[in-house]
Enzyme design. Sequence first.
Site, mmCIF file in Angstrom:
data_model
loop_
_atom_site.group_PDB
_atom_site.id
_atom_site.type_symbol
_atom_site.label_atom_id
_atom_site.label_comp_id
_atom_site.label_asym_id
_atom_site.label_seq_id
_atom_site.Cartn_x
_atom_site.Cartn_y
_atom_site.Cartn_z
ATOM 1 N N TYR B 100 0.833 -1.197 0.000
ATOM 2 C CA TYR B 100 0.000 0.000 0.000
ATOM 3 C C TYR B 100 0.869 1.248 0.000
ATOM 4 O O TYR B 100 1.921 1.285 0.657
ATOM 5 C CB TYR B 100 -0.893 0.042 1.248
ATOM 6 C CG TYR B 100 -2.094 -0.864 1.177
ATOM 7 C CD1 TYR B 100 -3.296 -0.405 0.667
ATOM 8 C CD2 TYR B 100 -2.018 -2.173 1.625
ATOM 9 C CE1 TYR B 100 -4.400 -1.244 0.611
ATOM 10 C CE2 TYR B 100 -3.121 -3.016 1.568
ATOM 11 C CZ TYR B 100 -4.310 -2.541 1.061
ATOM 12 O OH TYR B 100 -5.395 -3.363 0.999
ATOM 13 N N ARG B 149 -3.112 -12.034 2.918
ATOM 14 C CA ARG B 149 -4.446 -11.633 2.448
ATOM 15 C C ARG B 149 -4.615 -12.015 0.979
ATOM 16 O O ARG B 149 -3.730 -11.755 0.162
ATOM 17 C CB ARG B 149 -4.636 -10.105 2.547
ATOM 18 C CG ARG B 149 -4.783 -9.469 3.913
ATOM 19 C CD ARG B 149 -5.891 -9.932 4.815
ATOM 20 N NE ARG B 149 -7.165 -10.341 4.232
ATOM 21 C CZ ARG B 149 -8.132 -9.535 3.805
ATOM 22 N NH1 ARG B 149 -8.010 -8.236 3.882
ATOM 23 N NH2 ARG B 149 -9.266 -10.012 3.329
ATOM 24 N N HIS B 152 -7.391 -8.331 -3.121
ATOM 25 C CA HIS B 152 -8.680 -7.669 -2.876
ATOM 26 C C HIS B 152 -8.591 -6.182 -3.152
ATOM 27 O O HIS B 152 -7.512 -5.586 -3.111
ATOM 28 C CB HIS B 152 -9.151 -7.892 -1.429
ATOM 29 C CG HIS B 152 -8.206 -7.317 -0.415
ATOM 30 N ND1 HIS B 152 -7.082 -7.981 0.019
ATOM 31 C CD2 HIS B 152 -8.186 -6.126 0.223
ATOM 32 C CE1 HIS B 152 -6.430 -7.226 0.903
ATOM 33 N NE2 HIS B 152 -7.068 -6.087 1.034
#
Lengths: 198, 231
Positions: B100, B149, B152
């Site tokens: 991110y 994760r 997504h």
Amino acid sequence: MSLASDDRSAEGRGGLNRPPLQATASQTAGPYWHLIDFPEWADLLRSNGPNAAIAGERITLLGTVTDGDGAPCPDAMVEIWQADPEGRYDGDFHGFGRCATDQAGRFRFLTLKPGAVRAEGNAFQAPHVVVSLFARGLLKQLVTRLYFAGEPLNEQDPVLSAVPPDRRGTLIARPEGDGAWRLDMRLQGEGEMVFLEI
Amino acid sequence: MSYRLPAPETQPPYDAPDYGSTHKRHPKQPLIRIAQTLSETSAPRMRPSLYETTHNLAKGPGWEAQGERITVAGRVLDEDGRPVPGAMVEVWQANAAGRYNHERDQHDAPLDPNFKGEGRIFTDAEGWYRYTTIRPGAYPWRNHHNAWRPVHIHYSLFGAGFAQRLITQMYFPGDPLLPLDPIFNCVPDPAARQRLVAAFDLEVTEPEYALGYRFDIVLRGRDATPMENPA
Ligand SMILES: [Fe+3]
């Protein structure tokens, strides 16, 4: 997806008449939601914003968000939705704000004090602000309200009345002078805030 | 008018032991159920004049992100199948390497100076939205040993009532991490979980440019007319 297992049919909220589609599942906002954080949104009175020309009592709403240990939640998204100073939602006032908590779990909004909002019949709800909390560890938002200490209408407000008297205080902001109102929000444990199912 | 409560098994709980961060953050007292008032059935009028739109997260004047371009399109509907026009949809995501553009993301994967990873779109009169981005990467998190994760994209939606406010995540078909992910699996109903997975869609796919995915989102519907089935 069993429709028969819905236990709320008696209350007229689905059950026997489940709609054709079902609401999409909520998922956590996670720790990196700040990509959609625009700090100016916490100032509903910003000079280039939608409310710059609207008159009313300027107030600051502030407080902290803490967890079950009383430790600050430094990554929460606090959102507010409120009526205008006349208690209306359909006027020009844009009563939405978003604020990221800081390292100490603090949030802070600048806004106008909302008026009493019409309720059933001729009744009024006490002035209040709807609050939603999103964060890592919250798989769906927590919804609550902020009320203002000393408002006569608090005594007969339909939502405050639904809250056991010993927990009502968790929804009532206290004045701190200079137009500031404080409401600390504890997610869990001692002094746990009242959260609402809406 | 008020909004129907979602069927309980279609929504995750607050307390989910497999997702460690819920442990200290879920309320222990039951929620207090209230009748909806104007405060819950009204909502802020989000509009492009107040909130600037970004339809392309992958490319702008003088910059282009690294990664596999994708276009995502879908409809925002309510539970009765009515389109929700003018809904504000915010999306945010990791870059192609699973990192991110966020100061607290410490994952040792490269940052892409040309990828911010955030966009905002409004649905049209039929509830359609559409944007172009790059396919995000999977990333590790510290929930349990070797936790990753699944791929997504985060979504945030505002409907016509504040009770319809929704934050969710869109997943990708065939991701081997899905069965292992505590966040995805917190939704008890398998069909509701599956609805979080986008579908590859050749109609959305743009020739010579981007693979297409379809992802529809359903917001809470309004209560049926009272006395529909008088006892
Ligand atoms: Fe994420």
